[in-house]
Enzyme design. Structure first.
Site, short mmCIF file in Angstrom:
data_model
loop_
_atom_site.label_atom_id
_atom_site.label_comp_id
_atom_site.label_asym_id
_atom_site.label_seq_id
_atom_site.Cartn_x
_atom_site.Cartn_y
_atom_site.Cartn_z
N PRO A 129 0.99 -1.41 0.00
CA PRO A 129 -0.05 -0.26 -0.13
C PRO A 129 0.80 1.24 0.02
CG PRO A 129 -0.04 -0.96 2.08
CD PRO A 129 0.88 -1.97 1.27
N HIS A 130 0.29 2.41 -0.77
CA HIS A 130 1.26 3.56 -0.77
C HIS A 130 0.30 4.74 -1.11
CE1 HIS A 130 1.30 1.59 -4.75
NE2 HIS A 130 0.95 2.85 -5.22
#
Length: 154
Positions: free
Chosen positions: A65-66
């Site tokens: 995730p980013h």
């Protein structure tokens, strides 16, 4: 770019349980807040917004995730190892237990992409992930991650 530049030792955690993907995003955001001073509520919102564009579960039990956030001065990471894998809508439909989240400045551009490429390339190595899964101690995990990236870069 090296993992030592991305990952503060306080941003590594082994979590025994996460009941859902959303709960995990809160755990990631809380860790980012305590390690880097990033607003947890803004971090959760940004992670979930990015996730709505397409899942960041890349397969083989790994998720990346980013998010980009105002107020973040450099690309930073958070690593979480789950004792029990959870459903993450990964591309291979397998549950996830190795999570490396990245937070980048809004205008990070190529630095964000370089960090994402480094993390992705490193966590694609199944033997490396097996080593992480076998060592749930946060300080050991931090050492494994930062040393492995140094060896790979050499």
């Amino acid at each position: 770019m090296k993992f030592a530049d991305l990952l503060n030792s306080k941003a590594v955690k082994a979590v025994t349980t996460a009941s859902s993907k959303k709960r995990l995003m809160h755990d990631i955001a809380d860790l980012a807040e305590s390690a880097y001073g990033i607003s947890a509520s803004r971090a959760v919102e940004a992670l979930l917004e990015r996730e709505s564009l397409g899942p960041t579960g890349v397969g083989h039990g790994v998720a990346l995730p980013h998010a980009r956030l105002d107020g973040v001065n450099a690309v930073v990471g958070v690593f979480i190892l789950l004792e029990k894998p959870i459903d993450f809508d990964a591309i291979d439909r397998q549950p996830v237990d190795v999570i490396f989240a990245l937070f980048a400045p809004e205008d990070a551009g190529v630095e964000h992409l370089k960090a994402l490429a480094l993390v992705s390339r490193t966590l694609r190595d199944q033997s490396f992930c097996a080593k992480l899964r076998a060592n749930p101690d946060p300080s050991t995990l931090h050492t494994i991650i930062t040393e492995a990236a140094t060896v790979q870069a050499a």
